[in-house]
Design a protein around this motif. Structure first.
Motif, PDB file in Angstrom:
ATOM      1  N   LEU A  46       0.830  -1.200   0.000  1.00 40.60           N
ATOM      2  CA  LEU A  46       0.000   0.000   0.000  1.00 40.60           C
ATOM      3  C   LEU A  46       0.867   1.253   0.000  1.00 40.60           C
ATOM      4  CD1 LEU A  46      -2.823   1.204   0.082  1.00 40.60           C
ATOM      5  CD2 LEU A  46      -2.756   1.045   2.582  1.00 40.60           C
ATOM      6  N   ALA A  47       1.947   1.241   0.767  1.00 37.81           N
ATOM      7  CA  ALA A  47       2.846   2.401   0.796  1.00 37.81           C
ATOM      8  C   ALA A  47       3.484   2.624  -0.574  1.00 37.81           C
ATOM      9  CB  ALA A  47       3.919   2.190   1.867  1.00 37.81           C
ATOM     10  N   GLN A  48       3.921   1.549  -1.225  1.00 36.54           N
ATOM     11  CA  GLN A  48       4.534   1.688  -2.541  1.00 36.54           C
ATOM     12  C   GLN A  48       3.522   2.195  -3.570  1.00 36.54           C
ATOM     13  OE1 GLN A  48       6.202  -2.135  -3.404  1.00 36.54           O
ATOM     14  NE2 GLN A  48       7.981  -1.864  -2.049  1.00 36.54           N
ATOM     15  N   GLN A  49       2.287   1.667  -3.503  1.00 35.32           N
ATOM     16  CA  GLN A  49       1.269   2.082  -4.464  1.00 35.32           C
ATOM     17  C   GLN A  49       0.900   3.557  -4.271  1.00 35.32           C
ATOM     18  OE1 GLN A  49      -2.314  -0.207  -4.184  1.00 35.32           O
ATOM     19  NE2 GLN A  49      -3.339   0.848  -5.867  1.00 35.32           N
ATOM     20  N   THR A  50       0.718   3.977  -3.023  1.00 36.87           N
ATOM     21  CA  THR A  50       0.356   5.372  -2.753  1.00 36.87           C
ATOM     22  C   THR A  50       1.495   6.316  -3.122  1.00 36.87           C
ATOM     23  OG1 THR A  50      -1.051   4.613  -0.922  1.00 36.87           O
ATOM     24  CG2 THR A  50      -0.491   6.947  -0.989  1.00 36.87           C
ATOM     25  N   ALA A  51       2.735   5.937  -2.789  1.00 34.34           N
ATOM     26  CA  ALA A  51       3.885   6.771  -3.123  1.00 34.34           C
ATOM     27  C   ALA A  51       4.031   6.909  -4.634  1.00 34.34           C
ATOM     28  CB  ALA A  51       5.148   6.181  -2.511  1.00 34.34           C
ATOM     29  N   ALA A  52       3.820   5.817  -5.366  1.00 38.06           N
ATOM     30  CA  ALA A  52       3.917   5.871  -6.831  1.00 38.06           C
ATOM     31  C   ALA A  52       2.866   6.799  -7.411  1.00 38.06           C
ATOM     32  CB  ALA A  52       3.771   4.469  -7.409  1.00 38.06           C
ATOM     33  N   GLN A  53       1.660   6.786  -6.818  1.00 40.72           N
ATOM     34  CA  GLN A  53       0.602   7.671  -7.290  1.00 40.72           C
ATOM     35  C   GLN A  53       0.976   9.136  -7.057  1.00 40.72           C
ATOM     36  OE1 GLN A  53      -3.138   6.967  -5.399  1.00 40.72           O
ATOM     37  NE2 GLN A  53      -4.286   8.339  -6.743  1.00 40.72           N
ATOM     38  N   VAL A  55       4.023  10.425  -6.649  1.00 41.25           N
ATOM     39  CA  VAL A  55       5.159  10.780  -7.505  1.00 41.25           C
ATOM     40  C   VAL A  55       4.699  10.991  -8.930  1.00 41.25           C
ATOM     41  CG1 VAL A  55       7.317   9.910  -8.487  1.00 41.25           C
ATOM     42  CG2 VAL A  55       6.863   9.655  -6.043  1.00 41.25           C
ATOM     43  N   SER A  56       3.777  10.137  -9.409  1.00 42.39           N
ATOM     44  CA  SER A  56       3.284  10.269 -10.773  1.00 42.39           C
ATOM     45  C   SER A  56       2.562  11.592 -10.977  1.00 42.39           C
ATOM     46  CB  SER A  56       2.362   9.094 -11.101  1.00 42.39           C
ATOM     47  OG  SER A  56       1.793   9.249 -12.382  1.00 42.39           O
ATOM     48  N   VAL A  57       1.677  11.957 -10.041  1.00 38.39           N
ATOM     49  CA  VAL A  57       0.926  13.206 -10.174  1.00 38.39           C
ATOM     50  C   VAL A  57       1.864  14.404 -10.128  1.00 38.39           C
ATOM     51  CG1 VAL A  57      -0.776  14.684  -9.049  1.00 38.39           C
ATOM     52  CG2 VAL A  57      -1.201  12.227  -9.247  1.00 38.39           C
ATOM     53  N   VAL A  58       2.823  14.414  -9.213  1.00 33.64           N
ATOM     54  CA  VAL A  58       3.745  15.544  -9.102  1.00 33.64           C
ATOM     55  C   VAL A  58       4.618  15.641 -10.348  1.00 33.64           C
ATOM     56  CG1 VAL A  58       5.717  16.471  -7.816  1.00 33.64           C
ATOM     57  CG2 VAL A  58       3.745  15.514  -6.588  1.00 33.64           C
ATOM     58  N   THR A  59       5.091  14.506 -10.837  1.00 29.69           N
ATOM     59  CA  THR A  59       5.979  14.516 -12.001  1.00 29.69           C
ATOM     60  C   THR A  59       5.246  15.016 -13.239  1.00 29.69           C
ATOM     61  OG1 THR A  59       7.247  12.669 -11.074  1.00 29.69           O
ATOM     62  CG2 THR A  59       7.490  13.101 -13.426  1.00 29.69           C
ATOM     63  N   ILE A  60       4.024  14.526 -13.453  1.00 27.53           N
ATOM     64  CA  ILE A  60       3.248  14.953 -14.630  1.00 27.53           C
ATOM     65  C   ILE A  60       2.909  16.436 -14.535  1.00 27.53           C
ATOM     66  CG2 ILE A  60       1.061  14.657 -15.832  1.00 27.53           C
ATOM     67  CD1 ILE A  60       1.175  11.686 -15.097  1.00 27.53           C
ATOM     68  N   THR A  61       2.480  16.878 -13.341  1.00 33.05           N
ATOM     69  CA  THR A  61       2.136  18.293 -13.175  1.00 33.05           C
ATOM     70  C   THR A  61       3.352  19.182 -13.406  1.00 33.05           C
ATOM     71  OG1 THR A  61       0.441  17.676 -11.558  1.00 33.05           O
ATOM     72  CG2 THR A  61       1.151  19.975 -11.595  1.00 33.05           C
ATOM     73  N   ARG A  62       4.489  18.805 -12.863  1.00 33.75           N
ATOM     74  CA  ARG A  62       5.702  19.612 -13.041  1.00 33.75           C
ATOM     75  C   ARG A  62       6.103  19.651 -14.509  1.00 33.75           C
ATOM     76  NH1 ARG A  62      10.684  18.108  -9.328  1.00 33.75           N
ATOM     77  NH2 ARG A  62      10.303  16.108 -10.361  1.00 33.75           N
ATOM     78  N   ALA A  63       6.008  18.510 -15.184  1.00 25.57           N
ATOM     79  CA  ALA A  63       6.377  18.478 -16.605  1.00 25.57           C
ATOM     80  C   ALA A  63       5.434  19.339 -17.435  1.00 25.57           C
ATOM     81  CB  ALA A  63       6.360  17.039 -17.090  1.00 25.57           C
ATOM     82  N   SER A 107       4.766   7.537   7.131  1.00 22.87           N
ATOM     83  CA  SER A 107       6.227   7.725   7.155  1.00 22.87           C
ATOM     84  C   SER A 107       6.886   6.942   6.032  1.00 22.87           C
ATOM     85  CB  SER A 107       6.785   7.290   8.512  1.00 22.87           C
ATOM     86  OG  SER A 107       6.256   8.086   9.555  1.00 22.87           O
ATOM     87  N   ASP A 108       6.402   5.718   5.793  1.00 19.90           N
ATOM     88  CA  ASP A 108       6.949   4.918   4.690  1.00 19.90           C
ATOM     89  C   ASP A 108       6.658   5.585   3.349  1.00 19.90           C
ATOM     90  OD1 ASP A 108       7.754   3.161   6.602  1.00 19.90           O
ATOM     91  OD2 ASP A 108       6.165   1.684   6.241  1.00 19.90           O
ATOM     92  N   ILE A 109       5.424   6.133   3.187  1.00 21.36           N
ATOM     93  CA  ILE A 109       5.058   6.809   1.930  1.00 21.36           C
ATOM     94  C   ILE A 109       5.962   8.021   1.692  1.00 21.36           C
ATOM     95  CG2 ILE A 109       3.239   8.093   0.764  1.00 21.36           C
ATOM     96  CD1 ILE A 109       1.214   6.270   2.171  1.00 21.36           C
ATOM     97  N   HIS A 110       6.158   8.828   2.726  1.00 22.62           N
ATOM     98  CA  HIS A 110       6.991  10.020   2.586  1.00 22.62           C
ATOM     99  C   HIS A 110       8.433   9.657   2.252  1.00 22.62           C
ATOM    100  CE1 HIS A 110       3.951  12.334   5.316  1.00 22.62           C
ATOM    101  NE2 HIS A 110       3.489  12.111   4.089  1.00 22.62           N
ATOM    102  N   ALA A 111       8.923   8.592   2.854  1.00 25.44           N
ATOM    103  CA  ALA A 111      10.299   8.176   2.556  1.00 25.44           C
ATOM    104  C   ALA A 111      10.441   7.747   1.097  1.00 25.44           C
ATOM    105  CB  ALA A 111      10.702   7.038   3.492  1.00 25.44           C
ATOM    106  N   LEU A 112       9.465   7.026   0.567  1.00 24.19           N
ATOM    107  CA  LEU A 112       9.512   6.595  -0.825  1.00 24.19           C
ATOM    108  C   LEU A 112       9.373   7.792  -1.779  1.00 24.19           C
ATOM    109  CD1 LEU A 112       7.284   3.378  -0.562  1.00 24.19           C
ATOM    110  CD2 LEU A 112       9.762   3.449  -0.920  1.00 24.19           C
ATOM    111  N   VAL A 113       8.507   8.754  -1.440  1.00 23.58           N
ATOM    112  CA  VAL A 113       8.333   9.931  -2.299  1.00 23.58           C
ATOM    113  C   VAL A 113       9.615  10.777  -2.310  1.00 23.58           C
ATOM    114  CG1 VAL A 113       7.057  12.098  -2.594  1.00 23.58           C
ATOM    115  CG2 VAL A 113       5.834   9.978  -2.007  1.00 23.58           C
ATOM    116  N   ARG A 114      10.230  10.980  -1.160  1.00 30.05           N
ATOM    117  CA  ARG A 114      11.469  11.758  -1.105  1.00 30.05           C
ATOM    118  C   ARG A 114      12.567  11.069  -1.904  1.00 30.05           C
ATOM    119  NH1 ARG A 114      10.021  12.905   4.553  1.00 30.05           N
ATOM    120  NH2 ARG A 114       9.600  15.156   4.730  1.00 30.05           N
TER     121      ARG A 114
END
Length: 448
Positions: A46-53, A55-63, A107-114
């Motif tokens: 769940l942490a990996q799936q949420t972090a990927a979501q 990261v994907s939204v931030v990356t697409i928005t920034r691009a 905390s796990d989600i934030h670590a993966l996003v960072r």
């Protein structure tokens, strides 16, 4: 030392709550184990799936913002808000930032996003009073806040509500199961109580599990057997009354007509009277007390009559302390027999030391209020009493203590009859040595 007749305990409710508690503990332990297992197995995916979501939204928005023309960025931001629920704000130094949740999963989600967006990525649950899931990102030297609606993220605890619902339903099921388990025993207990009160219970239903069917069938058979025994006993009692008392009457007549000395005639008449009294005791002990015959009994009038009748005997000195009103539900004849037997016991064995007179005190009080009202009757003498270790033997049939044998002319059933009658009236009986000498009987009856 006091001897109290045992009263039947109520076990039904205790069994229900004991069963319900055991099932509740089992359900709680099962739910806890399931919760821990799901949390352990689901946390990392769940942490990996949420972090990927995220990261994907931030990356697409920034691009999108990076590669869009400056004059089109406003339209792009409006489209992100309208279609995706994503808002982008410029980060200011005076922003009011609330800290992000610090649970283990977050905390796990934030670590993966960072790890994907950079160590300087910030998180917040509220910026400038606007709640949401806030993530910072950077374009060149400019820093921005990206706010996502919390509904877009999978809540790590959204299934806890369903777990609570399941727990409540399980506890209700446990209560239902406890009731179903307890119902046959409750019926059996009630039927046994009716038998103890002298009533005829309805047959127990011979349905359900095999063990319940067998128990109910055996109980119904026992009730039928008891009815047959009761019927046979009635026939036997009638036979005893006729077959024994008729010869005694003939013997009494022959003694009157025989040419005997006065001393021999009186001796034989005394023996015949004693035999008749013993037969009467046997009949009184064997005679059942039917609860259906219970009526409203005025204990004040009943005790007053007993005291008056006993006081006419030369070797008895009666005193009575009675209230104005004392009403109980019972059989007046049997209750009067109880008091008469206690007074007779005191007359025979409770004579005041150094005299030939038995001082007998009768006291009646009404205690408690409303449904807890009780009528307490005390009958006591001023004799020598009974050794404490022998008090429990007094109420047993055919029992007479050594100190009384020399004077005994009965079958030892007087106090046993008292015990039997009071048990049918659901009364309590206490036997104790009186302070100052003598024996005291305390009867507690339910008042009306």
């Amino acid at each position: 030392m006091k001897f109290r007749l045992p009263r039947p305990a109520s076990l039904t409710s205790g069994l229900f709550w004991r069963t319900f508690l055991m099932l509740s503990v089992l359900i709680t332990l099962s739910m806890s184990a399931w919760f821990g297992m799901v949390n352990y197995l689901q946390r990392e995916p769940l942490a990996q799936q949420t972090a990927a979501q995220v990261v994907s939204v931030v990356t697409i928005t920034r691009a999108a913002l990076t590669h869009s023309a400056p004059d089109l960025r406003r339209e792009l931001l409006f489209e992100l808000v309208s279609n995706e629920g994503i808002r982008v704000f410029t980060m200011e130094d005076d922003d009011e930032v609330a800290p992000a949740p610090s649970s283990g999963l977050m905390s796990d989600i934030h670590a993966l996003v960072r790890a994907k967006l950079g160590a300087d990525t910030r998180f917040s649950s509220e910026v400038n009073g606007v709640p949401g899931y806030w993530v910072s990102f950077k374009i060149a030297d400019d820093r921005y806040w990206l706010m996502m609606e919390r509904e877009r993220l999978q809540s790590p605890v959204e299934w806890l509500g369903w777990a609570g619902v399941v727990s409540v339903v399980s506890l209700l099921g446990a209560a239902l199961i406890s009731s179903l388990i307890n119902l046959p025993l409750k019926r059996l207990t009630e039927a046994a109580r009716q038998i103890a009160q002298g009533n005829h219970p309805d047959p127990l239903p011979e349905v359900g599990p095999q063990e319940v069917r067998q128990a109910n069938r055996s109980f119904n058979q026992m009730v039928d057997d008891l009815e047959q025994v009761e019927s046979d006993r009635a026939v036997i009692l009638a036979g005893i009354s006729h077959d024994l008392r008729t010869p005694l009457a003939r013997m009494q007549l022959e003694v009157e007509m025989a040419n005997l000395s006065q001393e021999a005639r009186e001796g034989m008449q005394s023996d015949i009277a004693q035999m008749d009294a013993i037969i009467a005791q046997f009949l009184d002990y064997a005679k059942p007390t039917e609860a259906s015959s219970f009526i409203n009994v005025d204990m004040v009038a009943l005790l007053s009559d007993c005291a008056h009748e006993a006081g006419r005997q030369a070797d008895v000195k009666m005193t009575a302390e009675l209230p104005e009103h004392a009403q109980v539900l019972g059989n007046a004849t049997d209750l009067k027999r109880v008091i008469a037997n206690l007074v007779e016991n005191a007359r025979r064995y409770g004579k005041t030391p150094g005299t030939d007179v038995a001082e007998v005190d009768i006291k009646c009080t009404v205690r408690g209020m409303h449904t807890a009202k009780r009528v307490v009757v005390e009958v006591q003498d001023h004799g020598v009493g009974v050794p404490d270790e022998q008090i429990a033997q007094l109420l047993k049939p055919f029992t007479r203590l050594d100190t009384a044998r020399g004077q005994a002319n009965g079958a030892g059933l007087g106090l046993a009859i008292v015990d039997r009658v009071l048990s049918r009236h659901e009364a309590e009986l206490e036997v104790a040595n009186r302070e100052g000498g003598g024996l005291k009987f305390t009867i507690t009856l339910r008042a009306l």
